[in-house]
Design an enzyme around this catalytic site. Structure first.
Site, short mmCIF file in Angstrom:
data_model
loop_
_atom_site.label_atom_id
_atom_site.label_comp_id
_atom_site.label_asym_id
_atom_site.label_seq_id
_atom_site.Cartn_x
_atom_site.Cartn_y
_atom_site.Cartn_z
N GLU C 60 29.36 -3.67 11.42
CA GLU C 60 29.38 -5.07 11.87
C GLU C 60 30.56 -5.38 12.77
OE1 GLU C 60 28.43 -4.16 8.86
OE2 GLU C 60 26.43 -5.01 8.73
N HIS C 129 24.01 -11.66 -1.01
CA HIS C 129 22.97 -11.81 0.01
C HIS C 129 22.35 -13.21 0.03
CE1 HIS C 129 23.24 -7.43 0.01
NE2 HIS C 129 22.52 -7.40 1.10
C1 LIG Z 1 27.77 -4.67 5.45
C2 LIG Z 1 26.29 -4.57 5.33
N1 LIG Z 1 25.55 -4.42 6.44
C3 LIG Z 1 24.21 -4.33 6.35
C4 LIG Z 1 23.57 -4.40 5.15
C5 LIG Z 1 22.06 -4.32 5.06
N2 LIG Z 1 21.68 -3.03 4.52
C6 LIG Z 1 21.49 -2.85 3.21
S1 LIG Z 1 21.20 -1.25 2.81
C7 LIG Z 1 21.29 -0.79 4.42
C8 LIG Z 1 21.11 0.63 4.79
C9 LIG Z 1 22.12 1.49 4.13
O1 LIG Z 1 21.93 2.80 4.52
P1 LIG Z 1 22.63 3.96 3.71
O2 LIG Z 1 24.09 3.70 3.61
O3 LIG Z 1 22.23 5.26 4.31
O4 LIG Z 1 22.04 3.81 2.24
P2 LIG Z 1 20.55 4.07 1.72
O5 LIG Z 1 19.86 2.74 1.67
O6 LIG Z 1 19.91 5.02 2.64
O7 LIG Z 1 20.75 4.62 0.36
C10 LIG Z 1 21.58 -1.87 5.24
C11 LIG Z 1 21.74 -1.80 6.69
C12 LIG Z 1 24.38 -4.58 4.01
N3 LIG Z 1 23.86 -4.72 2.78
N4 LIG Z 1 25.72 -4.65 4.12
#
Ligand SMILES: Cc1ncc(C[n+]2csc(CCOP(=O)(O)OP(=O)(O)O)c2C)c(N)n1
Ligand SMILES: Cc1ncc(C[n+]2csc(CCOP(=O)(O)OP(=O)(O)O)c2C)c(N)n1
Ligand SMILES: [Mg+2]
Ligand SMILES: [Mg+2]
Lengths: 331, 324, 324, 331
Positions: C60, C129
Site C-alpha cells: 500500500e 475490515h
Molecule cells: C494490508 C492489506 N492489504 C490488502 C489486504 C487484502 N488481502 C487480504 S489477503 C490478500 C492476499 C494475501 O496474499 P498472501 O500473503 O500470499 O496470502 P494467502 O491469502 O495467499 O495465504 C490481500 C491482498 C489486506 N488484508 N491487508
C-alpha cells in the site's frame, strides 16, 4: 553483485565540471555552519561533506529532463543536477528568491526546471514517489530516468523495500542510489542492518546490485552511467551503492562524539575532492586547478551574496488558496 | 523537589521506572549511546545495558510492532518515534493491532506499552518535522493519549503511562524540552485522565493543550490587565478526556476557547469544542472559539512559520471576540 | 439515464475518464484481470490494457507513493486501496508528501491523483475490515475528501475527482456497492465541495455521510409519520466542507444531528458538530447531537456488530431527544 | 539458499498426529463452505485447503509455550498448535464459547493458552509483533520461540521487510514461515514479486533462507525443526519458505476463474494428505488409516455440534470498559 564495468570513462571536460561542482558543494556547505551558529539560518542543516563524489558523480550522467529525488542530505545531488546555488541558498535563508520561496526550507526543496523533484526528509519517503515518476515515464513511452537517492539507514525502511520490489517487477526506469556513509544519524550501519552491503539485496528484487567506491568520482560516474543507460533502454532498475563517509556530524544540531577519531582520520585521507584533484593534476597545471577552485568559490560567494540580499518571503505566502484551482472546463 | 528541564524530567521518569521494573525496555532511533536526539534517554543505555535500551533501525512500523508484541509477552516497552510527523507510519500498528487486541481477543492479553514522540512547530523544521498529529491517535479506541506541558506533569504522566496496562501514546513538544520547572523527586504519579486547572478565572474558559497551554496562560496575563479573568485548563490527557472538569468550568464562565496547535479542520480541538458545545449548551453565552495552526503545510521561513502558529496575541484576541 | 448499481456507476466513471484521457491509469490490488474485489474495475484491463490497469503487489505504501510520483509527471492515477482499514498505511504518503508538495514547492507541481477505498461495517468483516477512518484523511490540508452515497453521485463525483488537480481521497462503502439508482449517461459531473439536501424539512437538520445518509432518510420517514419534519443533508464532500448549505439549514430548523459511521470520539462528526455549534450558535435551540459507531474495535458476531452500527431507530431517537 | 538437512525425522506417532490434524483441518474447512452458503456463518472465510502439510508440519515442532501468529488463512496453524477445533468453530459461528467470545471472528482469533497469538488479517501485519514477542523472549532469557506465518503476497509488504531486518540484526528467536501458495488473492505471485523464491531474500537479512516442498509434511517438519532449534539455541531467525498451492478460491467470496484448470489438476496430484497417507501406509494397515480418518471426522463433527449449539454472545459483550483496568496500587 555485479562489478561496475570500466566503461563510460568521463571526458576531461566532464571531470572538470564535476570537480567544480564538488568544490561548490563543499564550500557552500562549509559556509552554512558559521551562518547557523550566528543565527542567520535555521532548522537543522545536513551536509554531504566527504560524500561529494557520490552525489556529483551519480547525477553527472543524467540528462536535464531526467529527475533526481533526494533526502535531507541532498545539496550534492542538487548541484550535480544543475540546480543553481543561488536558489538553494536563498531557500535556506528563507527568501522569496529561494527555489520554493522559502516555504520548503533546506530539507524539502524542489526545482522542476532542473529536474530536482524533490526532496523528502521522511527517511524512505522518496523512493515510492520516484518509482511513480518512473512509472509515468514508462506509461508515456519516454526514455527519461528517475534517480532516487537515499541513505544506508533508509534501506531498512519498509517503503524502500516496497519501492524496489515494484520497480524490479515492472522494470521501471529508476536508479536507486544508496549512499552508504556508515551511519544513520548517530547509529553505525552495523547496528541497523545485519549485512554490510545493501546492494546485496538487489538480487531479491531481480535487479543488478552494484557497489562502488563512493569517494572515487570516476568509479561512481561509470557505475551510474551504466545504471542510467540500462534504465533508459527499458531494462529496468539498478541498485547502486556508493561506499562513502560523512566527514562531519549528522547535522548542525549534532553534539558528536560517536564517530571514532581514527575512522574520521582514515577517511580524510580518501577525501574525494583531493582525489579528483590528483587525477586532474595529470592533465592540468596547478594554476588551472586553482582557477577551478576560484571559479567554484566565486559561484558560492555570489550565491551567498544573492541569498543574503534577497527579500524575505512576504507574509502573503501563507494566505494562498489551499487547493490548486479546478479549471472552469472541468466542472 | 528539584528544578528540572522537561527533557530531564522525562529522563528521570524513565530511569526510575527502569530501576523499579525489569520489564521496562526502551526502543527507538538514536536513543542508546547518543541518548536520543532530544536527550530524553541520556545515559540510560550505559546504566541499564544494551539489551534494555536498544537503538533500532529506521523502521518505525516494526518499532511499534515490536512494542506491541513484547508487551503482550510481559514486557513494558517504551518506544520512541523521533518526530510526531512519523506517527502515520505507526498508525496501522495502533489502529489495526494495538487498539483491538484487548477487546477482540476477549481480554486474553493486555498491551502495556508507551509510544513516546514529540511534535510541534517553532524550530524552523518545516512541513515534515513540525506537525501536531494528535487527531490521528486520539480517534483510536482502546488507546490512551497523554500530552504533558510542564516538567512535573511530564515526569508524573510518563510514570503513570508506563504502569498503565493499556497502550499509551505520549506526546511531547520539541519547544518544551528546555523549559524548566519544579519536579517532585521519586514517586510522583500524575493520574491519566485528569485535566488540570492551570489558572482559575470567571469570564472565559480556555482549554489548551501542550505548548498552547503556556501561551494561554500568557494570554490570560495580558487579559488580566484589562480586567478579563480567564480560567485555563490543560487536559493533559487527550483520551480519555476529562469532560467533567472542562464542562464544570464552562458552567461557571459561560464561554470557551479551545486552543490546539494542530490544524483546525478535523483537529483534536474539534472534539473538545463539540463536546463543550453539547455538554454545556445551556450555559454557553457565545460560540466556542477554536484556534489551530494555519491550515496548510507548515512553512519554513521564520516569519511565515511564526504567523502560522497560534500565539498569545491570537488567543487573547479570540477571548476578546467571545466577550464582545 | 439508466439504473445502475453503485459499483457499476463507479466503473462507468472510470471507463469514461479512461477513454477521455490517456493519462488516467489504475493501480491497485486485484483490479486487473479480476476486476477488483468489489468489481469496480471490471473489464477495464481488458479494454485499456495492462499498462494502464495494473495489479500491484500488496504494498500500500508504494501504491500511494506511485500515485503521487506519477501524477507529478502528468499522469492521472486512480489508486485503489482495498479497504479503508488500510488507509493508515498510506497516511504518510498523504500527509507528509501529497499534502505539502503543491504549497511547499511553491506551486511548481500539482498532484492530481485519486485514492479510492471503501469502508464501513455490516458485512461481518470484523475489526480490521469494517472501519470508517475518514477522520484520518479529512484532517489533512491540501487533500480533498469525497464520500458518495448514491450511484449517481458516485459516478459524478468520481469523474470530478479524476479531473481535479488536487489529491482526492474517494471513500466508498462496502454495503452500498449493490444499491441501485438512476445514473445519467455520459458527461455527468457532480461538483466537489457541494453538499446535497436529500430531503427538505423544518424541524431538525440531519447531516449524514455515506450509508448513514440513507439511514437518515429512513429515520426521517419514520418520524414523518409522527409529524416530525427532518431536513437531511449529505455533505458528499467531507473536505472542503460545504458549511454554507449546512448552516443555512440549521438556521431554518434550529436543531441538528450529525451522523457519521466512524467512532464518535475525535471523528469527522466532531468537526461538523463543532462547526454547526459555532456558525449557527444563535439559531440553535438544542445541542447538536452526534452519532457514531460504538467506540471500540468493531465486533464480529452479528448481534454485536448490528448493535454497534448506528441505525434508523437510533437516529430517530436522537431526533426525538433533540426535540424534547 | 541452504537446503534443509534430512535430519529430525518425525516418529511414527508424530506422523500419525500430524495426519489426524491435517484431516481435521481439511474436514473442518470443507464444512465451512456449505455453512457459509446457507447463511449460518458470515464474513469472508479463507481456507488452507491443499496447504495443510505446511501448516501442520511447521507447527508440529513447536512447544506448547512457543507462539504462533498467523493470517486470514490460519486454521491449519491453529489446529497444528493445539487450539481446539471447538473454540475455532464456535468463534466462526460468533458464539460465546468461541476462542474470543465471537468478538474476533474467523480472521482475528487468538488463544493465549495454546500459544496462538494471534491472527492478523492485515497483510504483513503479523511479523512486526511476532518479532516483538521474540524480543521479549530474548530479553527474558527464555528459550521460547515465536513462529510468524505469512503468505507469498505479504512478502512484498514493507512491514515484513522491517521485521526480518531487525530479527536478523538482533538474532531474535523467530521463525518466519512464508507459505508460498502461488497467489496473493487473485494475482499470481509472478505478478507480485520479480523473484520466484522469497527465501532468496533471507541473505539480505543475514539469516538462512530455506525452501521446501510445502506439500511434503516430512520435509516441512524437518526444516521447521531445524529453524526452531536454531532460534531456541539463540542463533537467530530463519526464513522458511514452503512451496504449496491453494486448492480452492481465495475465500468464500471468490468468484474464481483465474487459477488455470491444469495448474489445479497438477497440484491435486500432490495433495499433502494423500501423500502422507501413502507414507503411513508403509507402516499402518488400511484399517488403522481409516480409523484415523474417523477420529478426525469425529473431532470435526463434535466441534460443529458444539459450535452450533453454543449460545450466542450476549449483547453485554459490546458494553465492556474501553480500557484494561489500572491496578489501584498504580495510581
Ligand atoms: C494490508 C492489506 N492489504 C490488502 C489486504 C487484502 N488481502 C487480504 S489477503 C490478500 C492476499 C494475501 O496474499 P498472501 O500473503 O500470499 O496470502 P494467502 O491469502 O495467499 O495465504 C490481500 C491482498 C489486506 N488484508 N491487508
Ligand atoms: C521516517 C523517519 N524516521 C526517522 C527520521 C529521523 N532521521 C532523519 S535522517 C536519519 C538518519 C538517516 O540515515 P541515512 O538514511 O543513512 O541517511 P544519512 O543521514 O546518513 O545521509 C534519521 C533517523 C526521519 N527523518 N524520518
Ligand atoms: Mg547514512
Ligand atoms: Mg499467497
Amino acid at each position: 553483485m555485479a562489478k561496475a564495468a570500466k566503461t563510460n570513462r568521463p571526458t576531461l571536460d566532464e571531470l572538470k565540471e564535476m570537480y567544480v561542482k564538488m568544490v561548490v558543494t563543499r564550500r557552500m556547505e562549509e559556509g552554512l555552519f558559521p551562518e547557523h551558529r550566528a543565527g542567520n539560518i535555521r532548522g537543522p542543516i545536513h551536509t554531504c561533506n566527504g560524500q561529494e563524489a557520490s552525489a556529483i558523480g551519480a547525477t553527472a550522467v543524467l540528462r536535464k529532463d531526467d529527475l533526481v529525488s533526494t533526502t535531507h542530505r541532498g545539496h550534492g545531488h542538487m548541484i550535480g543536477k544543475g540546480v543553481p546555488a543561488r536558489g538553494i541558498l536563498a531557500e535556506i535563508y528563507g527568501r522569496e528568491t529561494g527555489l520554493c520561496r522559502g516555504r520548503a526550507g533546506h530539507m524539502l526543496m524542489a526545482d522542476l526546471e532542473n529536474g530536482l523533484l524533490g526532496t523528502s526528509a521522511i527517511v524512505g519517503g522518496g523512493p515510492p514517489y520516484a518509482v511513480g515518476q518512473a512509472l509515468a515515464f514508462q506509461c508515456q513511452g519516454s526514455d527519461r530516468v528517475a534517480m532516487s537517492c537515499f541513505g544506508d539507514g533508509a534501506a531498512q525502511n519498509g517503503m524502500v523495500h516496497e519501492a524496489m520490489n515494484v520497480a524490479g517487477l515492472w522494470k521501471l526506469p529508476v536508479v536507486f542510489l544508496c549512499e552508504h556513509n556508515m551511519y544513520g544519524l548517530t547509529v553505525p550501519s552495523s547496528s541497523q542492518s545485519p549485512i554490510a552491503d545493501i546492494s546485496d539485496r538487489a538480487a531479491g528484487y531481480d535487479m543488478p546490485g552494484v557497489k562502488v567506491d563512493g569517494n572515487d568520482v570516476v568509479a561512481v560516474y561509470q557505475a551510474a552511467a551504466e545504471a542510467v543507460a540500462r534504465a533508459r533502454r527499458g531494462d529496468g532498475p539498478t541498485l547502486l551503492e556508493t561506499k562513502t563517509y560523512r566527514m562531519v556530524g549528522f547535522s548542525t544540531t549534532d553534539i558528536g562524539g560517536y564517530q571514532p577519531e581514527e575512522e574520521i582520520a582514515a577517511w580524510a585521507k580518501r577525501d574525494p575532492i583531493k582525489r579528483l584533484r590528483e587525477i586532474l593534476g595529470k592533465d592540468l597545471k596547478p594554476k588551472e586547478l586553482d582557477a577551478m577552485d576560484a571559479e567554484a568559490q566565486g559561484i558560492v560567494d555570489d550565491a551567498y551574496e544573492f541569498a543574503k540580499t534577497s527579500p524575505e518571503t512576504p507574509l502573503d505566502d501563507l494566505y494562498v488558496p489551499e487547493y490548486a484551482e479546478v479549471e472552469a472546463a472541468h466542472g | 523537589m528539584a528544578e528540572l528541564r522537561y527533557a530531564e524530567a522525562l529522563n528521570q521518569a524513565l530511569d526510575e521506572e527502569m530501576a523499579r521494573d525489569e520489564g521496562v525496555i526502551l526502543l527507538g532511533e538514536d536513543i542508546g549511546n547518543y541518548g536520543g536526539v532530544f536527550r530524553v534517554t541520556k545515559d540510560l543505555q550505559e546504566k541499564y545495558g544494551k539489551s534494555r535500551v536498544r537503538d533500532t533501525p529506521i523502521s518505525e512500523q516494526v518499532i511499534a510492532g515490536m512494542a506491541i508484541g513484547a508487551s503482550m509477552m510481559g514486557m513494558k516497552p517504551v518506544a520512541e518515534i523521533m518526530f510526531a510527523d512519523f506517527l502515520p507510519l505507526v498508525i496501522d500498528a495502533l489502529v489495526n493491532q494495538a487498539s483491538m487486541m484487548n477487546y477482540s481477543w476477549a481480554g486474553q492479553v493486555t498491551i502495556p506499552f508507551v509510544l513516546r514522540t514529540q511534535g510541534g512547530a517553532g524550530a524552523g523544521a518545516a512541513a515534515q518535522h513540525s506537525k501536531s498529529l494528535e487527531a490521528m491517535v486520539t480517534h483510536i479506541p482502546g488507546i490512551k493519549v497523554v500530552m504533558p506541558t510542564t516538567p512535573a506533569d511530564a515526569k508524573g504522566l510518563l510514570k503513570s503511562a508506563i504502569r498503565d496496562p493499556n497502550p499509551v501514546v505520549f506526546l511531547e513538544h520539541k519547544m518544551l524540552y528546555n523549559t524548566k520547572g519544579e519536579v517532585p523527586d521519586g514517586e510522583h504519579l500524575v493520574p491519566i485522565g485528569k485535566a488540570k486547572v492551570v489558572r482559575e478565572g470567571d469570564d472565559v474558559t480556555i482549554v489548551a493543550t501542550s505548548r498552547m497551554a503556556i501561551l494561554a496562560e500568557e494570554a490570560a496575563e495580558l487579559l488580566a490587565k484589562d480586567g478579563i479573568s480567564c480560567e485555563v485548563i490543560d487536559p493533559r490527557t487527550l483520551r480519555p478526556l476529562d469532560v467533567e472538569t472542562i464542562v464544570a468550568s464552562v458552567e461557571k464562565t459561560h464561554r470557551a476557547i479551545v486552543v490546539n496547535e494542530a490544524w483546525r479542520f478535523g483537529g483534536y480541538g474539534a472534539e473538545v469544542a463539540a463536546t463543550i458545545a453539547e455538554m454545556a449548551f445551556d450555559w454557553l453565552d457565545a460560540p466556542v472559539g477554536r484556534i489551530g495552526i494555519h491550515d496548510l503545510a507548515i512553512p519554513f521561513a521564520k516569519p511565515l512559520e511564526a504567523a502560522a502558529i497560534p500565539d498569545a496575541g491570537r488567543i487573547a484576541e479570540a477571548v476578546r471576540e467571545t466577550l464582545a
